[in-house]
Scaffold this active site. Structure first.
Site, PDB file in Angstrom:
ATOM      1  N   SER A  13     -52.218  55.135  27.995  1.00  0.00           N
ATOM      2  CA  SER A  13     -53.810  55.256  28.441  1.00  0.00           C
ATOM      3  C   SER A  13     -54.517  56.647  27.906  1.00  0.00           C
ATOM      4  O   SER A  13     -55.799  56.896  28.098  1.00  0.00           O
ATOM      5  CB  SER A  13     -54.014  55.404  30.042  1.00  0.00           C
ATOM      6  N   ARG A  14     -53.767  57.751  27.313  1.00  0.00           N
ATOM      7  CA  ARG A  14     -54.435  58.876  26.637  1.00  0.00           C
ATOM      8  C   ARG A  14     -53.369  59.570  26.016  1.00  0.00           C
ATOM      9  O   ARG A  14     -52.278  59.035  25.813  1.00  0.00           O
ATOM     10  CB  ARG A  14     -55.069  59.717  27.912  1.00  0.00           C
ATOM     11  N   VAL A  64     -42.866  54.930  35.492  1.00  0.00           N
ATOM     12  CA  VAL A  64     -41.658  54.590  34.654  1.00  0.00           C
ATOM     13  C   VAL A  64     -40.552  55.093  35.298  1.00  0.00           C
ATOM     14  O   VAL A  64     -39.352  54.867  34.750  1.00  0.00           O
ATOM     15  CB  VAL A  64     -41.955  55.030  33.174  1.00  0.00           C
ATOM     16  N   SER A 142     -39.191  65.430  21.923  1.00  0.00           N
ATOM     17  CA  SER A 142     -39.842  66.564  21.586  1.00  0.00           C
ATOM     18  C   SER A 142     -39.045  67.877  20.817  1.00  0.00           C
ATOM     19  O   SER A 142     -37.604  67.807  20.990  1.00  0.00           O
ATOM     20  CB  SER A 142     -40.273  67.452  22.808  1.00  0.00           C
ATOM     21  N   TYR A 155     -37.369  70.009  31.170  1.00  0.00           N
ATOM     22  CA  TYR A 155     -37.990  68.849  30.098  1.00  0.00           C
ATOM     23  C   TYR A 155     -37.270  68.832  28.649  1.00  0.00           C
ATOM     24  O   TYR A 155     -36.901  67.814  28.209  1.00  0.00           O
ATOM     25  CB  TYR A 155     -39.524  69.779  29.799  1.00  0.00           C
ATOM     26  N   LYS A 159     -35.377  65.702  27.185  1.00  0.00           N
ATOM     27  CA  LYS A 159     -35.925  64.964  25.721  1.00  0.00           C
ATOM     28  C   LYS A 159     -34.700  65.258  25.092  1.00  0.00           C
ATOM     29  O   LYS A 159     -34.173  64.401  24.163  1.00  0.00           O
ATOM     30  CB  LYS A 159     -36.876  65.994  25.119  1.00  0.00           C
ATOM     31  N   ILE A 188     -48.856  69.463  20.057  1.00  0.00           N
ATOM     32  CA  ILE A 188     -49.633  68.306  19.641  1.00  0.00           C
ATOM     33  C   ILE A 188     -50.738  68.578  20.784  1.00  0.00           C
ATOM     34  O   ILE A 188     -50.740  68.534  21.744  1.00  0.00           O
ATOM     35  CB  ILE A 188     -49.405  66.884  20.057  1.00  0.00           C
TER      36      ILE A 188
HETATM   37  P1  NDP Z   1     -50.622  63.336  28.336  1.00  0.00           P
HETATM   38  O1  NDP Z   1     -50.427  64.218  29.476  1.00  0.00           O
HETATM   39  O2  NDP Z   1     -51.932  63.415  27.405  1.00  0.00           O
HETATM   40  O3  NDP Z   1     -50.509  61.863  28.464  1.00  0.00           O
HETATM   41  C1  NDP Z   1     -49.243  61.303  29.353  1.00  0.00           C
HETATM   42  C2  NDP Z   1     -49.251  59.688  29.597  1.00  0.00           C
HETATM   43  O4  NDP Z   1     -48.107  59.343  30.133  1.00  0.00           O
HETATM   44  C3  NDP Z   1     -50.494  59.172  30.408  1.00  0.00           C
HETATM   45  O5  NDP Z   1     -51.038  58.132  29.669  1.00  0.00           O
HETATM   46  C4  NDP Z   1     -50.033  59.151  31.813  1.00  0.00           C
HETATM   47  O6  NDP Z   1     -50.501  58.011  32.410  1.00  0.00           O
HETATM   48  C5  NDP Z   1     -48.469  58.633  31.307  1.00  0.00           C
HETATM   49  N1  NDP Z   1     -47.658  58.971  32.592  1.00  0.00           N
HETATM   50  C6  NDP Z   1     -47.235  60.076  33.106  1.00  0.00           C
HETATM   51  N2  NDP Z   1     -46.276  59.799  34.024  1.00  0.00           N
HETATM   52  C7  NDP Z   1     -46.048  58.547  34.125  1.00  0.00           C
HETATM   53  C8  NDP Z   1     -45.347  57.727  35.008  1.00  0.00           C
HETATM   54  N3  NDP Z   1     -44.527  58.420  35.898  1.00  0.00           N
HETATM   55  N4  NDP Z   1     -45.391  56.279  34.695  1.00  0.00           N
HETATM   56  C9  NDP Z   1     -46.099  55.993  33.667  1.00  0.00           C
HETATM   57  N5  NDP Z   1     -46.758  56.592  32.924  1.00  0.00           N
HETATM   58  C10 NDP Z   1     -46.770  57.937  33.105  1.00  0.00           C
HETATM   59  O7  NDP Z   1     -49.189  63.768  27.257  1.00  0.00           O
HETATM   60  P2  NDP Z   1     -49.173  63.572  25.880  1.00  0.00           P
HETATM   61  O8  NDP Z   1     -49.843  62.377  25.356  1.00  0.00           O
HETATM   62  O9  NDP Z   1     -49.256  64.859  25.329  1.00  0.00           O
HETATM   63  O10 NDP Z   1     -47.429  63.304  25.606  1.00  0.00           O
HETATM   64  C11 NDP Z   1     -47.067  61.916  25.473  1.00  0.00           C
HETATM   65  C12 NDP Z   1     -45.553  62.161  25.011  1.00  0.00           C
HETATM   66  O11 NDP Z   1     -45.252  63.003  24.070  1.00  0.00           O
HETATM   67  C13 NDP Z   1     -44.778  62.600  26.210  1.00  0.00           C
HETATM   68  O12 NDP Z   1     -43.431  62.246  26.341  1.00  0.00           O
HETATM   69  C14 NDP Z   1     -44.329  64.110  25.828  1.00  0.00           C
HETATM   70  O13 NDP Z   1     -43.562  64.598  26.496  1.00  0.00           O
HETATM   71  C15 NDP Z   1     -44.400  64.115  24.371  1.00  0.00           C
HETATM   72  N6  NDP Z   1     -44.661  65.210  23.780  1.00  0.00           N
HETATM   73  C16 NDP Z   1     -45.961  65.754  23.645  1.00  0.00           C
HETATM   74  C17 NDP Z   1     -46.127  67.015  23.036  1.00  0.00           C
HETATM   75  C18 NDP Z   1     -47.577  67.752  22.934  1.00  0.00           C
HETATM   76  O14 NDP Z   1     -47.621  68.742  22.305  1.00  0.00           O
HETATM   77  N7  NDP Z   1     -48.467  67.178  23.447  1.00  0.00           N
HETATM   78  C19 NDP Z   1     -45.108  67.480  22.112  1.00  0.00           C
HETATM   79  C20 NDP Z   1     -43.890  66.750  22.290  1.00  0.00           C
HETATM   80  C21 NDP Z   1     -43.825  65.716  23.006  1.00  0.00           C
HETATM   81  P3  NDP Z   1     -51.497  58.565  33.825  1.00  0.00           P
HETATM   82  O15 NDP Z   1     -52.426  59.353  33.098  1.00  0.00           O
HETATM   83  O16 NDP Z   1     -52.027  57.182  34.294  1.00  0.00           O
HETATM   84  O17 NDP Z   1     -50.491  58.997  34.708  1.00  0.00           O
END
Ligand code: NDP
Length: 244
Positions: A13-14, A64, A142, A155, A159, A188
């Site tokens: 979703s984002r 999840v 990560s 975390y 990971k 990111i």
């Molecule tokens: P965001 O916080 O921007 O987005 C997180 C997403 O995960 C949202 O769509 C959210 O949905 C969903 N989400 C969170 N908790 C749940 C849950 N319990 N069940 C279902 N959906 C869930 O995160 P990023 O885009 O930054 O991160 C995405 C992935 O990349 C993650 O696994 C993160 O650990 C990994 N990552 C990110 C990095 C970064 O620098 N950004 C670096 C390394 C890894 P909703 O809004 O509806 O809760």
């Protein structure tokens, strides 16, 4: 390149997941987006995808971290789409803090969501992949899981677990022509890192900037494509040189 394929993106979703959902749709895949609380953002991605690419896109609310909810959601997706070719386990959260003061609830929530989520979804779609005798599973790990970043005991451990889960999945599914790989991003620019713009660690990145979600999406699309049919069990970093 992905026309006729069906993709599931958790946390689509984002952020990184949103960018991956859009990129896979741009390449022709129908997409199921799983989110947790943010229905409006999921709907915005869904309508953008259907308007821009004309593929089928549906949204599903699911925590999840909850194995039974993942099974019910996977069953609904399989019934709606008829099968799944690509699973991207991307949903994740952080609750950073020093190890000695970290609360059990913060450790458990991060492990249950980041690692439990990938396990629950892979299990829930496992028989689908075995029956289809093809498919791609992509887990978003990560560099915290490869290097161990201070303040992220929960975390980093989750990971690192995702990386081990990736290798087990790759080995168990290889005989069915299903590939499983992990992407390990560095810093990111998303909601998760919005407080990091001024972080001194950004200056230590050889490429001197944070990465963009769209750059991670390009890598995910490659791993989902036939061009990556001989890659499995790998962990590919995308971090601007941070951890080389
Ligand atoms: P965001 O916080 O921007 O987005 C997180 C997403 O995960 C949202 O769509 C959210 O949905 C969903 N989400 C969170 N908790 C749940 C849950 N319990 N069940 C279902 N959906 C869930 O995160 P990023 O885009 O930054 O991160 C995405 C992935 O990349 C993650 O696994 C993160 O650990 C990994 N990552 C990110 C990095 C970064 O620098 N950004 C670096 C390394 C890894 P909703 O809004 O509806 O809760």
């Amino acid at each position: 390149m992905l026309k006729g394929k069906i993709a599931v993106v958790t946390g689509g979703s984002r952020g990184i997941g949103g960018a991956i959902a859009k990129k896979l749709a741009e390449q022709g895949a129908d997409v199921a987006i799983i989110y947790h609380g943010g229905a409006e953002k999921a709907e915005a991605v869904r309508s953008e995808i259907t308007a821009a690419y004309g593929v089928t896109c549906r949204t599903y609310s699911c925590d999840v971290a909850d194995g039974a909810a993942c099974k019910a959601t996977a069953d609904a997706i399989l019934s709606d789409f008829g099968g799944v070719d690509i699973l991207v386990n991307n949903a994740g959260i952080t609750r950073d803090g020093l190890l000695v003061t970290m609360e059990d609830a913060d450790f458990d929530a991060v492990v249950d969501t980041n690692l439990g989520g990938a396990f629950h979804m892979t299990r829930a779609f496992g028989r689908n992949f075995i029956r289809r005798k093809s498919g791609k599973i992509i887990n978003i790990a990560s560099v915290s899981g490869t290097e161990g970043i201070a303040g992220q005991a929960n975390y980093a451990a989750a990971k690192a677990g995702v990386i081990a889960l990736t290798k087990v999945t790759a080995r168990e599914f290889a005989g069915k022509n299903v590939c499983c790989n992990a992407i390990a991003p560095g810093f990111i620019r998303t909601d998760m890192t919005k407080e990091m713009e001024e972080d001194p660690r950004i200056a230590t990145i050889p490429l001197k900037r944070m990465g963009e979600a769209e750059e991670v999406a390009e890598l995910a699309a490659f791993l989902a494509s036939p061009a990556a049919d001989y890659i499995t069990g790998e962990v590919i970093k995308i971090d601007g040189g941070l951890t080389m």
